[in-house]
Design an enzyme around this catalytic site. Sequence first.
Site, mmCIF file in Angstrom:
data_model
loop_
_atom_site.group_PDB
_atom_site.id
_atom_site.type_symbol
_atom_site.label_atom_id
_atom_site.label_comp_id
_atom_site.label_asym_id
_atom_site.label_seq_id
_atom_site.Cartn_x
_atom_site.Cartn_y
_atom_site.Cartn_z
ATOM 1 N N ASP A 142 9.803 13.948 18.032
ATOM 2 C CA ASP A 142 11.199 13.517 18.155
ATOM 3 C C ASP A 142 11.462 12.247 17.363
ATOM 4 O O ASP A 142 10.745 11.257 17.488
ATOM 5 C CB ASP A 142 11.545 13.302 19.626
ATOM 6 N N ASP A 167 4.065 12.605 15.629
ATOM 7 C CA ASP A 167 5.048 12.616 16.704
ATOM 8 C C ASP A 167 6.145 13.595 16.289
ATOM 9 O O ASP A 167 6.296 13.922 15.113
ATOM 10 C CB ASP A 167 5.610 11.205 16.897
#
Length: 223
Positions: A9, A7
């Site tokens: 953010d 991922d």
Amino acid sequence: MDLVLFDLDNTLLIGDSDFEWAQFLISRGVIDPEVQEAKNQRFYQQYVDGTLDIFEFLEFQLSPLARHPRAQLDAWHAEFMHERVLPMIGDAARSLVRDHLADDAMVAVVTATNSFVTGPIVREFGIEHLVATVAAQENGQFTGKPRGMPAFKAGKIDRVDDWLERIGLHWGSFERTWFYSDSHNDLPLLARVSDPVAVDPDERLREHAEAAGWPVISLRGAF
């Protein structure tokens, strides 16, 4: 060979590129500050709470792209990278990515944030592959709409499946599959891989990870 998914953010980044891109445009007077900043804050809180309507959010996030020529958007993005993104990249995140690349793993970022915002960020890490929500284009101009399934929640699995199929691979092509994430929104993909890792997780993901015996790590020590 391993498949290693990150991922972006609040995982590889110490912050949220979606949120910061909107704040950057507000700071440049590109979008109305009073109305748009309130919306940006509201959508971010909904994401944290797990109540985000991804299509409503994408209408907010992608519409500014349709109002400006690509050359201007690219110029703004270069400023955005320097001012907002590079300070969110810590040494620990860079080191973790380098370690997996050195092990000859296939490494990709899988993110709900659109590919225009995230593409240069992923390249900054030296990562070749990006699985992201796609901002639709016509004749080189953004339309303000997404193309295909957003890479959000279970949609991340669908987008990874499609990506692997396009390059002639599948989940069974890999000895181990990893996914690093901070968010409970990513539980579907975390549950899909052989080696899920919670990174500076939110409270709901931390509880789930501890109950399931998943590793919990931090990439913020070197910020």
